[in-house]
Design a protein around this motif. Structure first.
Motif, PDB file in Angstrom:
ATOM      1  N   VAL A 159       1.939   6.358 -15.871  1.00  0.00           N
ATOM      2  CA  VAL A 159       1.545   7.682 -15.407  1.00  0.00           C
ATOM      3  C   VAL A 159       2.757   8.592 -15.505  1.00  0.00           C
ATOM      4  CG1 VAL A 159       0.719   9.047 -13.459  1.00  0.00           C
ATOM      5  CG2 VAL A 159      -0.232   6.771 -13.877  1.00  0.00           C
ATOM      6  N   VAL A 160       2.616   9.680 -16.249  1.00  0.00           N
ATOM      7  CA  VAL A 160       3.714  10.619 -16.465  1.00  0.00           C
ATOM      8  C   VAL A 160       3.404  11.904 -15.713  1.00  0.00           C
ATOM      9  CG1 VAL A 160       4.930  12.013 -18.192  1.00  0.00           C
ATOM     10  CG2 VAL A 160       4.324   9.632 -18.693  1.00  0.00           C
ATOM     11  N   ARG A 161       4.377  12.362 -14.939  1.00  0.00           N
ATOM     12  CA  ARG A 161       4.226  13.604 -14.173  1.00  0.00           C
ATOM     13  C   ARG A 161       5.548  14.362 -14.216  1.00  0.00           C
ATOM     14  NH1 ARG A 161       3.321   9.489 -10.558  1.00  0.00           N
ATOM     15  NH2 ARG A 161       1.224  10.253 -10.162  1.00  0.00           N
ATOM     16  N   ARG A 162       5.605  15.463 -13.497  1.00  0.00           N
ATOM     17  CA  ARG A 162       6.846  16.234 -13.428  1.00  0.00           C
ATOM     18  C   ARG A 162       7.973  15.326 -12.937  1.00  0.00           C
ATOM     19  NH1 ARG A 162       9.672  20.881 -12.859  1.00  0.00           N
ATOM     20  NH2 ARG A 162      10.856  21.164 -10.933  1.00  0.00           N
ATOM     21  N   ARG A 163       9.128  15.408 -13.593  1.00  0.00           N
ATOM     22  CA  ARG A 163      10.358  14.656 -13.342  1.00  0.00           C
ATOM     23  C   ARG A 163      10.335  13.262 -13.963  1.00  0.00           C
ATOM     24  NH1 ARG A 163      13.263  18.401 -13.120  1.00  0.00           N
ATOM     25  NH2 ARG A 163      14.967  17.239 -12.174  1.00  0.00           N
ATOM     26  N   ALA A 198      10.081  10.657  -0.323  1.00  0.00           N
ATOM     27  CA  ALA A 198       8.874  10.542  -1.140  1.00  0.00           C
ATOM     28  C   ALA A 198       8.057  11.819  -1.098  1.00  0.00           C
ATOM     29  CB  ALA A 198       8.032   9.353  -0.676  1.00  0.00           C
ATOM     30  N   ARG A 199       8.218  12.616  -0.059  1.00  0.00           N
ATOM     31  CA  ARG A 199       7.472  13.865   0.067  1.00  0.00           C
ATOM     32  C   ARG A 199       8.237  15.063  -0.476  1.00  0.00           C
ATOM     33  NH1 ARG A 199       7.099  15.132   5.071  1.00  0.00           N
ATOM     34  NH2 ARG A 199       8.007  13.353   6.147  1.00  0.00           N
ATOM     35  N   SER A 200       9.430  14.810  -1.043  1.00  0.00           N
ATOM     36  CA  SER A 200      10.211  15.888  -1.645  1.00  0.00           C
ATOM     37  C   SER A 200      10.227  15.704  -3.156  1.00  0.00           C
ATOM     38  CB  SER A 200      11.648  15.874  -1.092  1.00  0.00           C
ATOM     39  OG  SER A 200      12.307  14.672  -1.466  1.00  0.00           O
ATOM     40  N   GLU A 201      10.807  16.650  -3.857  1.00  0.00           N
ATOM     41  CA  GLU A 201      10.878  16.566  -5.323  1.00  0.00           C
ATOM     42  C   GLU A 201      12.139  15.799  -5.682  1.00  0.00           C
ATOM     43  OE1 GLU A 201      11.512  19.853  -8.570  1.00  0.00           O
ATOM     44  OE2 GLU A 201       9.396  19.788  -8.001  1.00  0.00           O
ATOM     45  N   ALA A 238      14.809  13.474  -7.934  1.00  0.00           N
ATOM     46  CA  ALA A 238      15.375  13.636  -9.269  1.00  0.00           C
ATOM     47  C   ALA A 238      14.664  12.752 -10.290  1.00  0.00           C
ATOM     48  CB  ALA A 238      16.868  13.310  -9.239  1.00  0.00           C
ATOM     49  N   SER A 239      14.771  13.130 -11.565  1.00  0.00           N
ATOM     50  CA  SER A 239      14.160  12.348 -12.629  1.00  0.00           C
ATOM     51  C   SER A 239      14.804  10.969 -12.717  1.00  0.00           C
ATOM     52  CB  SER A 239      14.321  13.077 -13.970  1.00  0.00           C
ATOM     53  OG  SER A 239      15.689  13.234 -14.283  1.00  0.00           O
ATOM     54  N   GLY A 240      14.007   9.989 -13.108  1.00  0.00           N
ATOM     55  CA  GLY A 240      14.515   8.638 -13.272  1.00  0.00           C
ATOM     56  C   GLY A 240      14.720   7.877 -11.989  1.00  0.00           C
ATOM     57  N   VAL A 241      14.222   8.422 -10.882  1.00  0.00           N
ATOM     58  CA  VAL A 241      14.426   7.803  -9.570  1.00  0.00           C
ATOM     59  C   VAL A 241      13.077   7.427  -8.968  1.00  0.00           C
ATOM     60  CG1 VAL A 241      15.327   8.132  -7.225  1.00  0.00           C
ATOM     61  CG2 VAL A 241      16.546   9.100  -9.186  1.00  0.00           C
ATOM     62  N   HIS A 242      13.000   6.218  -8.457  1.00  0.00           N
ATOM     63  CA  HIS A 242      11.794   5.759  -7.763  1.00  0.00           C
ATOM     64  C   HIS A 242      12.138   5.511  -6.301  1.00  0.00           C
ATOM     65  CE1 HIS A 242       8.025   3.810  -6.852  1.00  0.00           C
ATOM     66  NE2 HIS A 242       8.652   2.698  -6.502  1.00  0.00           N
ATOM     67  N   VAL A 243      11.335   6.057  -5.409  1.00  0.00           N
ATOM     68  CA  VAL A 243      11.521   5.868  -3.970  1.00  0.00           C
ATOM     69  C   VAL A 243      10.384   5.010  -3.441  1.00  0.00           C
ATOM     70  CG1 VAL A 243      11.680   6.991  -1.713  1.00  0.00           C
ATOM     71  CG2 VAL A 243      12.663   8.104  -3.730  1.00  0.00           C
ATOM     72  N   GLU A 244      10.740   3.982  -2.672  1.00  0.00           N
ATOM     73  CA  GLU A 244       9.698   3.117  -2.119  1.00  0.00           C
ATOM     74  C   GLU A 244      10.088   2.607  -0.740  1.00  0.00           C
ATOM     75  OE1 GLU A 244       6.991  -0.797  -3.315  1.00  0.00           O
ATOM     76  OE2 GLU A 244       8.014   0.374  -4.844  1.00  0.00           O
ATOM     77  N   ASP A 245       9.100   2.548   0.135  1.00  0.00           N
ATOM     78  CA  ASP A 245       9.262   1.945   1.457  1.00  0.00           C
ATOM     79  C   ASP A 245       8.988   0.445   1.319  1.00  0.00           C
ATOM     80  OD1 ASP A 245       8.881   0.918   4.017  1.00  0.00           O
ATOM     81  OD2 ASP A 245       7.024   2.034   4.368  1.00  0.00           O
ATOM     82  N   TYR A 246      10.041  -0.366   1.423  1.00  0.00           N
ATOM     83  CA  TYR A 246       9.868  -1.818   1.336  1.00  0.00           C
ATOM     84  C   TYR A 246       9.675  -2.457   2.710  1.00  0.00           C
ATOM     85  CZ  TYR A 246      10.567  -2.375  -3.643  1.00  0.00           C
ATOM     86  OH  TYR A 246      10.399  -2.337  -5.004  1.00  0.00           O
ATOM     87  N   GLY A 247       9.938  -1.695   3.766  1.00  0.00           N
ATOM     88  CA  GLY A 247       9.719  -2.248   5.101  1.00  0.00           C
ATOM     89  C   GLY A 247      10.440  -3.563   5.293  1.00  0.00           C
TER      90      GLY A 247
END
Length: 262
Positions: free
Chosen positions: A21-25, A123-126, A128-137
């Protein structure tokens, strides 16, 4: 529908290219088709960053991209031609993110949920490109397996170091080669996660920790659940998110410089 209404038709927020899935950034490899103009052909195999998804009157979807290592990329981000280019979805190859921001901790153990709160904010902000944010808990095993997919990993966690509650740190840890590799299925010990990732084979990515001094430390043996952060730690969440964003920009600049000189 009139011509003006057609021109105002909103483009999709994302497009699927192959299995991605490709989107902005999003980052993409540019693959201009044979017969494209000389400017597009000059960008073959360069890495582009999707700035916008646009849709022509005939329904064709185009990606407006800037080039990742373009010194004038900020001009392209502002929409200036010569630094902003348009490619069809069949002229790009989606690239995986190179940096992971992993929020870790148990949200039912007071300030241990700090990393989760920061990941949610980012995760609710814009980002940077190439960055993935995840909650691993507390999913230590999942995180250990994910590390191999990234060049750099930024862990966000509560880190007790004896400073006033809410104090933020940036740490580059060393993995103890003598530690057993076995994360608790009901907890998250970052050092043991790194040890497990090492035993899975391959080199570990560069790992940085953005930590916050907790005010409330719990072991899980308490009878009551505390599902909220203490006041000083809650107040540090915005600052931590900004610190992570600044760190990402520094790492991106360092990475681009290394690639330019290599």
């Amino acid at each position: 529908m009139t011509g003006w209404e057609e021109l105002e038709r909103p483009a999709p927020d994302s497009v699927r290219i192959h299995d991605a899935v490709v989107r902005r950034r999003s980052r993409v490899r540019l693959k201009p088709r044979r017969g494209a103009d000389v400017f597009d052909l000059a960008l073959a195999d360069r890495v582009g960053v999707v700035e916008e998804i646009v849709e022509a009157i005939d329904g064709a979807v185009k990606l407006a991209v800037t080039v990742e290592d373009d010194p004038g990329r900020d001009l392209g981000e502002a929409g200036q031609l010569g630094h902003r280019f348009f490619f069809s979805i069949d002229e790009v190859e989606p690239l995986p993110p190179w940096l992971l921001v992993a929020g870790i901790g148990n949200v039912f153990l007071g300030d241990d949920g700090f990393g989760v709160a920061v990941a949610d904010r980012l995760a609710r902000s814009e980002i940077a490109s190439g960055v993935h944010v995840e909650d691993y808990g507390i999913r230590g095993m999942d995180l250990a397996y994910a590390l191999a997919d990234y060049e750099v990993v930024v862990l966000v966690d509560a880190v007790p170091r004896g400073e006033p509650p809410g104090t933020l740190y940036v740490i580059e840890p060393e993995v103890d080669t003598e530690l057993p590799a076995g994360p608790d299925a009901h907890g998250m010990d970052p050092v043991q996660v790194l040890a497990l990732a090492r035993t899975l084979g391959g080199a570990l990515p560069r790992v940085l920790v953005v930590g916050c001094e907790p005010a409330v430390r719990m072991t899980g043996a308490e009878e009551e659940v505390v599902a909220e952060l203490s006041e000083p730690v809650r107040a540090a969440v915005d600052g931590a998110a900004s610190l992570v964003e600044s760190l990402i920009e520094d790492l991106r600049r360092e990475r681009n410089q290394e690639r330019t000189t290599s």
